[in-house]
Design an enzyme around this catalytic site. Sequence first.
Site, PDB file in Angstrom:
ATOM      1  N   GLY A  75       0.993   2.988   7.073  1.00  0.00           N
ATOM      2  CA  GLY A  75       0.696   4.416   6.980  1.00  0.00           C
ATOM      3  C   GLY A  75       0.557   4.868   5.543  1.00  0.00           C
ATOM      4  O   GLY A  75       0.118   4.111   4.678  1.00  0.00           O
TER       5      GLY A  75
ATOM      6  N   ASP B 288       4.204   1.442  -0.303  1.00  0.00           N
ATOM      7  CA  ASP B 288       5.476   1.076   0.330  1.00  0.00           C
ATOM      8  C   ASP B 288       5.584  -0.402   0.666  1.00  0.00           C
ATOM      9  O   ASP B 288       6.685  -0.952   0.740  1.00  0.00           O
ATOM     10  CB  ASP B 288       5.663   1.877   1.617  1.00  0.00           C
ATOM     11  CG  ASP B 288       4.639   1.507   2.676  1.00  0.00           C
ATOM     12  OD1 ASP B 288       4.992   0.822   3.653  1.00  0.00           O
ATOM     13  OD2 ASP B 288       3.469   1.892   2.524  1.00  0.00           O
TER      14      ASP B 288
ATOM     15  N   THR C 119      -3.018  -1.608   7.180  1.00  0.00           N
ATOM     16  CA  THR C 119      -2.044  -2.564   6.680  1.00  0.00           C
ATOM     17  C   THR C 119      -1.682  -3.542   7.794  1.00  0.00           C
ATOM     18  O   THR C 119      -1.597  -3.163   8.951  1.00  0.00           O
ATOM     19  CB  THR C 119      -0.788  -1.791   6.235  1.00  0.00           C
ATOM     20  OG1 THR C 119      -1.101  -1.012   5.092  1.00  0.00           O
ATOM     21  CG2 THR C 119       0.361  -2.736   5.909  1.00  0.00           C
TER      22      THR C 119
END
Length: 308
Positions: A224, A204, A173
């Site tokens: 993550g 997220d 990411t």
Amino acid sequence: MPPERREPREAALRHCLQIGVDAIKAGRSPLDVVELVVRELEDNPHFNAGKGSVLTSNGTVEMEACIMDGNTKKCGAVSGISTVKNAISVAKLVMEKTPHIYLGFDGAEAFAREQAFSDGMETVDSSHFITPENIERLKQAKAANRVQIDYTQPIPKAEEETSLPNGDSQIGTVGCVVVDGYGNLAAATSTGGLVNKMVGRIGDTPIIGAGTYANSLCAVSATGKGEAIIRATVARDVAALMEYKGLSLKDAATYVIEECTPERTAGLIAVSATGEVTMPFNTVGMFRACATEDGDSEVAIWHDEPCD
């Protein structure tokens, strides 16, 4: 990590640092700067966003992005982007041109197409994002019957039927946090998600307070395992520990990563209104970089290479 994997990523980070520093020197707002930097990272196939986005279980791309201004707390987010070159710019337009914060899938795609003519947003065929490397990553994940962060080393034959721990990430990411000389803050994050994720899964990155958050105290972007980051409300908890407990940015971020997220699941980059920088992670490594307007800069991967 072999040089052919490490060096292009380090070079890309240095290039993006310079873009950000030049934009700040030119008087651009932190919100504009985080968009510029993340767009550049999205266009680089070595990271899990934009051109380098990993594939769903169906072999498709579903990109996510989020952007947030610290002073106003205005924000925009998108999920399910598959035909727009830069998802972060769609997120910024959601913030600026709609009464909403978050658009997903068909609605987000339709909105992006509507904006393409007036804002120069580049739309592409979804095949633009399907790279040979990510086809191989999906093949590996399916062989192991798992969802994984992004790239792992090839799986030994004897282990193919077992449930393996997450491999060490070699792409990831992308995110950017910025503070200017007046203490104005902004954060932006963009991702392709998890390799072999279910179609329609949301991580997220686009969730305010989980993967992305900015207020008057700090700006945070996380990376993550999205499910772990969502459960821990990682980005907002860093800001909350500063706001309600009076912790420094470094202490707040360290506590969230070390005490609130499971081992080998998360990392973040963060900057405070006073210019404090921290980049903690509980994985083996995390590509990260920071720069100041006066010319100082650092690029690091491992724990023994401090970048604060």
